[in-house]
Design a protein around this motif. Structure first.
Motif, PDB file in Angstrom:
ATOM      1  N   HIS A 230      -1.208   2.588   6.049  1.00 57.99           N
ATOM      2  CA  HIS A 230      -1.172   1.141   6.254  1.00 57.99           C
ATOM      3  C   HIS A 230      -2.230   0.688   7.257  1.00 57.99           C
ATOM      4  O   HIS A 230      -2.905  -0.333   7.038  1.00 57.99           O
ATOM      5  CB  HIS A 230       0.218   0.726   6.731  1.00 57.99           C
ATOM      6  CG  HIS A 230       0.354  -0.746   6.982  1.00 57.99           C
ATOM      7  ND1 HIS A 230       0.447  -1.668   5.960  1.00 57.99           N
ATOM      8  CD2 HIS A 230       0.413  -1.455   8.144  1.00 57.99           C
ATOM      9  CE1 HIS A 230       0.563  -2.882   6.466  1.00 57.99           C
ATOM     10  NE2 HIS A 230       0.545  -2.783   7.794  1.00 57.99           N
TER      11      HIS A 230
ATOM     12  N   ASP B 150      13.218   3.929   8.668  1.00 55.70           N
ATOM     13  CA  ASP B 150      12.910   2.900   7.679  1.00 55.70           C
ATOM     14  C   ASP B 150      11.799   2.028   8.262  1.00 55.70           C
ATOM     15  O   ASP B 150      12.019   1.272   9.216  1.00 55.70           O
ATOM     16  CB  ASP B 150      14.153   2.072   7.369  1.00 55.70           C
ATOM     17  CG  ASP B 150      13.900   1.024   6.300  1.00 55.70           C
ATOM     18  OD1 ASP B 150      12.807   1.061   5.691  1.00 55.70           O
ATOM     19  OD2 ASP B 150      14.764   0.158   6.070  1.00 55.70           O
TER      20      ASP B 150
ATOM     21  N   GLU C  77      10.095  -0.404   6.844  1.00 56.29           N
ATOM     22  CA  GLU C  77       9.847  -1.663   6.143  1.00 56.29           C
ATOM     23  C   GLU C  77       9.545  -2.792   7.125  1.00 56.29           C
ATOM     24  O   GLU C  77       8.732  -3.677   6.838  1.00 56.29           O
ATOM     25  CB  GLU C  77      11.049  -2.030   5.275  1.00 56.29           C
ATOM     26  CG  GLU C  77      10.840  -3.280   4.427  1.00 56.29           C
ATOM     27  CD  GLU C  77      12.016  -3.562   3.517  1.00 56.29           C
ATOM     28  OE1 GLU C  77      12.016  -4.622   2.867  1.00 56.29           O
ATOM     29  OE2 GLU C  77      12.935  -2.717   3.464  1.00 56.29           O
ATOM     30  N   GLY C  78      10.165  -2.754   8.289  1.00 61.01           N
ATOM     31  CA  GLY C  78       9.893  -3.782   9.284  1.00 61.01           C
ATOM     32  C   GLY C  78       8.542  -3.640   9.947  1.00 61.01           C
ATOM     33  O   GLY C  78       8.083  -4.570  10.614  1.00 61.01           O
ATOM     34  N   VAL C  79       7.866  -2.501   9.762  1.00 57.67           N
ATOM     35  CA  VAL C  79       6.560  -2.275  10.390  1.00 57.67           C
ATOM     36  C   VAL C  79       5.428  -2.461   9.383  1.00 57.67           C
ATOM     37  O   VAL C  79       4.436  -3.138   9.665  1.00 57.67           O
ATOM     38  CB  VAL C  79       6.498  -0.865  11.017  1.00 57.67           C
ATOM     39  CG1 VAL C  79       5.144  -0.634  11.666  1.00 57.67           C
ATOM     40  CG2 VAL C  79       7.610  -0.686  12.027  1.00 57.67           C
ATOM     41  N   VAL C  80       5.554  -1.862   8.204  1.00 55.90           N
ATOM     42  CA  VAL C  80       4.482  -1.916   7.200  1.00 55.90           C
ATOM     43  C   VAL C  80       4.825  -2.823   6.036  1.00 55.90           C
ATOM     44  O   VAL C  80       3.942  -3.112   5.212  1.00 55.90           O
ATOM     45  CB  VAL C  80       4.162  -0.501   6.686  1.00 55.90           C
ATOM     46  CG1 VAL C  80       3.728   0.388   7.826  1.00 55.90           C
ATOM     47  CG2 VAL C  80       5.360   0.110   5.967  1.00 55.90           C
ATOM     48  N   GLY C  81       6.064  -3.275   5.924  1.00 56.68           N
ATOM     49  CA  GLY C  81       6.458  -4.120   4.812  1.00 56.68           C
ATOM     50  C   GLY C  81       6.701  -3.324   3.541  1.00 56.68           C
ATOM     51  O   GLY C  81       6.492  -2.103   3.478  1.00 56.68           O
ATOM     52  N   GLN C  82       7.137  -4.010   2.489  1.00 58.05           N
ATOM     53  CA  GLN C  82       7.414  -3.347   1.220  1.00 58.05           C
ATOM     54  C   GLN C  82       6.144  -2.870   0.532  1.00 58.05           C
ATOM     55  O   GLN C  82       6.154  -1.850  -0.162  1.00 58.05           O
ATOM     56  CB  GLN C  82       8.176  -4.292   0.291  1.00 58.05           C
ATOM     57  CG  GLN C  82       9.579  -4.641   0.784  1.00 58.05           C
ATOM     58  CD  GLN C  82      10.324  -5.528  -0.191  1.00 58.05           C
ATOM     59  OE1 GLN C  82       9.749  -5.982  -1.189  1.00 58.05           O
ATOM     60  NE2 GLN C  82      11.590  -5.800   0.094  1.00 58.05           N
ATOM     61  N   GLU C  83       5.027  -3.582   0.738  1.00 60.34           N
ATOM     62  CA  GLU C  83       3.776  -3.164   0.124  1.00 60.34           C
ATOM     63  C   GLU C  83       3.310  -1.826   0.667  1.00 60.34           C
ATOM     64  O   GLU C  83       2.745  -1.004  -0.059  1.00 60.34           O
ATOM     65  CB  GLU C  83       2.702  -4.235   0.343  1.00 60.34           C
ATOM     66  CG  GLU C  83       3.002  -5.567  -0.303  1.00 60.34           C
ATOM     67  CD  GLU C  83       2.979  -5.473  -1.823  1.00 60.34           C
ATOM     68  OE1 GLU C  83       2.260  -4.589  -2.341  1.00 60.34           O
ATOM     69  OE2 GLU C  83       3.671  -6.256  -2.481  1.00 60.34           O
ATOM     70  N   GLY C  84       3.535  -1.581   1.952  1.00 60.59           N
ATOM     71  CA  GLY C  84       3.109  -0.319   2.537  1.00 60.59           C
ATOM     72  C   GLY C  84       3.930   0.872   2.101  1.00 60.59           C
ATOM     73  O   GLY C  84       3.488   2.016   2.250  1.00 60.59           O
TER      74      GLY C  84
ATOM     75  N   LYS D  85       5.145   1.210  -1.111  1.00 65.77           N
ATOM     76  CA  LYS D  85       5.098   1.414  -2.560  1.00 65.77           C
ATOM     77  C   LYS D  85       4.457   2.741  -2.925  1.00 65.77           C
ATOM     78  O   LYS D  85       4.912   3.439  -3.831  1.00 65.77           O
ATOM     79  CB  LYS D  85       4.331   0.260  -3.213  1.00 65.77           C
ATOM     80  CG  LYS D  85       5.165  -1.002  -3.364  1.00 65.77           C
ATOM     81  CD  LYS D  85       4.409  -2.055  -4.157  1.00 65.77           C
ATOM     82  CE  LYS D  85       5.280  -3.285  -4.367  1.00 65.77           C
ATOM     83  NZ  LYS D  85       4.547  -4.334  -5.140  1.00 65.77           N
TER      84      LYS D  85
END
Length: 633
Positions: free
Chosen positions: A426, A475, A477-484, A486
């Motif tokens: 990311h 988890d 997701e709060g750092v890189v988001g859902q795009e990171g 995938k």
């Protein structure tokens, strides 16, 4: 026929096969998997941190973390109240039980705690009392492990409960407890954890959180830092003490002994009071030694470190204020840079050009095609000269730096390698990682530092061998988001499935272990039980003269049927037992028993003679017994 053709098959003769020597193929070197010998010094070096004598030289420890410290150079041992394994267990009760440290002699929280060289912690008065009971005045056996110890090997202990917000309060804090500010004792699934980005140059074993003070000239990579420098007390393996720090800790120990003395006085325990007084006397002697450590060179080094730290803090605050002011001005005047660029050509300042005069800045400025080959030859010669200069004076090698995330509590709790790959994908570089992240914990895996783990996680090569570490699966997701996430969905799903399988295996292993333990407990009881065979004959039970005549009699199965001699014998025995138990048997029951015995004898006699009354020789049957029928022929 060819001369080289063999005709042995025509003679029915063959030579035996040659015995070839087995080829000695090169084998892979396999290291012995023998368990390492338990070394107490190795355990102490791996699990604890140390406050060292400021006059010592510790350069060798920045190259190899497995080298033991000289015991005489250690002035204080820092022991975490809760280990990484107990934090990974996820149970608050387990962490609290481990956090309650008790003296093995008095079974109370240690007063003025002291550690032996083998790693056991005692009250100062208790261990002095134990040493006084030894026949040898110079040394004695440890009460726990029976290792040799003496009074000079005892080291001061400080319990570590978590990081401090104020570094200066460390010197004035208690020697046995550090106040808790930002510390999580347990790792629970679904809980959040704050982690800091650690930076460690490859040339050193000193790893600290990345900040404006590290890396910097304030903390050299090959020089032991003082304890009061930022983040040193919470993360460094060892640090230098100051006389003021030691005097403050020893004074706190004196206060703890004074409280203990008042308690023993109220209990009128004269023996304990005598050893408390002896401990106070030795503490005052240690305070005198701490005062003697102060020297002009040490004072100058402490003042220089404090001065450099203040200068760095001042510059950092100025830069932060400038950034804040720049952001506010940019928000107020969003078109200021464009206006500045618009008036820039009209100013009298010009940017000097570093372009060689023989090379034109634009292709349109070339006066003739003749000079075109000249720049090319000059360029090639410049490249050759540049290469020669680079070979003659090589630049200094670029030092590699490792980045990783560690728990903000200071415990050896690290982010899983797969999560670090996600962050690298990311942010595109390790240096671009944020200094602090807050993640949600999904699971935790325990481990121990060894050669294999050091090869797989090179950034942990600065941790001593045998140290306990924990890797958390977070988890992000709060750092890189859902795009990171995938690109790593497959790897994350595989990690989850492996975690579930491991959990199932652990559950099955735990169930089998519990069953084996239950069998071990039940086996002695089952062996002690004596099995008593039960009589198949059911006797009628009479309560207070009330006889149950409606209960059916037990049926005796066999080749003779229900009217056999065995049935009659059992009936007679029942009659005898009933007569012995109760003298009020009715006459009708005795007549019935006598009739059954006669009928059984008659039936048996008929079967023995074959039912033929005209037989020449009549067999005689004699029944011996004390039954109601008597002797019959």
């Amino acid at each position: 026929m060819a001369s080289n053709q063999s005709l042995n098959h025509l003679l029915n003769f063959t030579l035996p096969p040659r015995q070839t020597q087995p080829q000695s193929l090169p084998r892979r070197s396999r290291k012995a998997v023998n368990p390492a010998v338990w070394n107490k010094e190795r355990f102490v070096n791996a699990q604890y941190r140390f406050v060292m004598n400021p006059s010592g030289d510790y350069t060798v420890h920045f190259a190899d973390p497995d080298i033991f410290f000289h015991w005489q150079d250690i002035l204080q041992v820092i022991i975490p109240r809760s280990s990484a394994f107990s934090a990974a267990a996820g149970g608050e009760h387990a962490a609290q039980e481990e956090g309650i440290r008790t003296c093995p002699i008095c079974l109370s929280p240690p007063t003025a705690p002291r550690m032996t060289k083998c790693g056991h912690v005692y009250c100062f008065p208790c261990i002095l009392h134990y040493l006084s009971t030894s026949d040898n005045l110079k040394w004695a056996r440890c009460p726990i492990c029976f290792d040799s110890l003496n009074e000079k090997q005892l080291k001061s202990v400080k319990w570590y409960d978590g990081p401090q917000g104020d570094q200066e309060s460390t010197a004035s804090g208690s020697s046995s407890v550090i106040q808790l500010t930002d510390y999580e004792a347990t790792i629970r699934t679904g809980s959040t954890m704050r982690m800091r980005l650690m930076q460690r140059p490859q040339i050193t074993t000193l790893a600290l959180p990345r900040s404006h003070t590290w890396p910097s000239d304030l903390i050299p990579p090959h020089q032991a830092p003082f304890y009061f420098l930022p983040d040193v007390y919470n993360y460094s393996k060892f640090m230098l003490a100051t006389p003021d720090y030691l005097i403050a800790d020893l004074s706190n120990d004196l206060e703890a002994l004074a409280v203990e003395r008042r308690m023993m006085t109220s209990m009128q325990d004269e023996l304990s009071i005598s050893f408390i007084d002896a401990a106070e006397q030795k503490l005052r002697h240690q305070i005198a030694k701490a005062v003697a450590l102060e020297s002009p060179q040490l004072k100058e080094a402490i003042d220089r470190a404090q001065r450099d730290y203040d200068d760095i803090e001042r510059r950092h605050n100025v830069e932060r204020e400038r950034k804040l002011q720049g952001e506010t001005k940019g928000a107020a005047l969003p078109e200021a840079p464009e206006a500045f660029l618009a008036i820039r050509p009209s100013s009298g300042y010009s940017i000097p050009s570093h372009t060689p005069p023989s090379i034109s800045t634009t292709p349109k400025s070339a006066p003739s095609p003749a000079p075109v080959p000249i720049p090319s030859t000059n360029t090639s010669s410049n490249n050759r000269n540049h290469r020669q200069r680079r070979n003659i004076n090589p630049p200094p090698p670029s030092t590699q730096t490792y980045y990783y995330y560690q728990a903000a509590s200071g415990l050896p709790i690290f982010l899983h390698p797969l999560d670090i790959k996600v962050l690298f994908s990311h942010f595109n570089s390790y240096a671009s990682f944020p200094d602090t992240i807050t993640v949600r914990v999904e699971s935790a895996a325990e481990g121990t530092i060894n050669d294999d783990l050091r090869k797989r996680c090179k950034y942990l090569a600065h941790i001593p061998e045998g140290a306990d570490v924990v890797f958390i699966e977070a988890d992000l997701e709060g750092v890189v988001g859902q795009e990171g996430l995938k690109n790593f969905e497959g790897a994350i799903k595989l990690r989850k499935s492996r975690r579930k399988e491991k959990g199932k295996k652990d559950d099955r292993a735990r169930v089998r272990a519990e069953e084996r333990e239950r069998e071990k407990v039940i086996a002695p009881w089952s062996e002690s039980v004596v099995s008593i065979p039960l009589d198949p004959v059911v006797y009628p039970v009479e309560v207070e003269g009330i006889v149950d005549h409606d209960s059916p009699a037990s049926q005796i199965s066999g080749a003779w049927g229900s009217r056999s001699f065995a049935s009659a014998a059992h009936s007679a025995s029942r009659a005898d037992v009933g007569h012995s138990n109760n003298n009020d048997r009715t006459t009708s029951r005795e007549i019935a028993d006598e009739w059954e015995l006669d009928a059984a004898w008659h039936e048996l006699e008929q079967r023995s003679t074959g039912g033929n009354g005209n037989k020449k020789k009549r067999n005689k049957l004699v029944v011996l017994g004390g039954g109601a029928g008597g002797r019959r022929r």
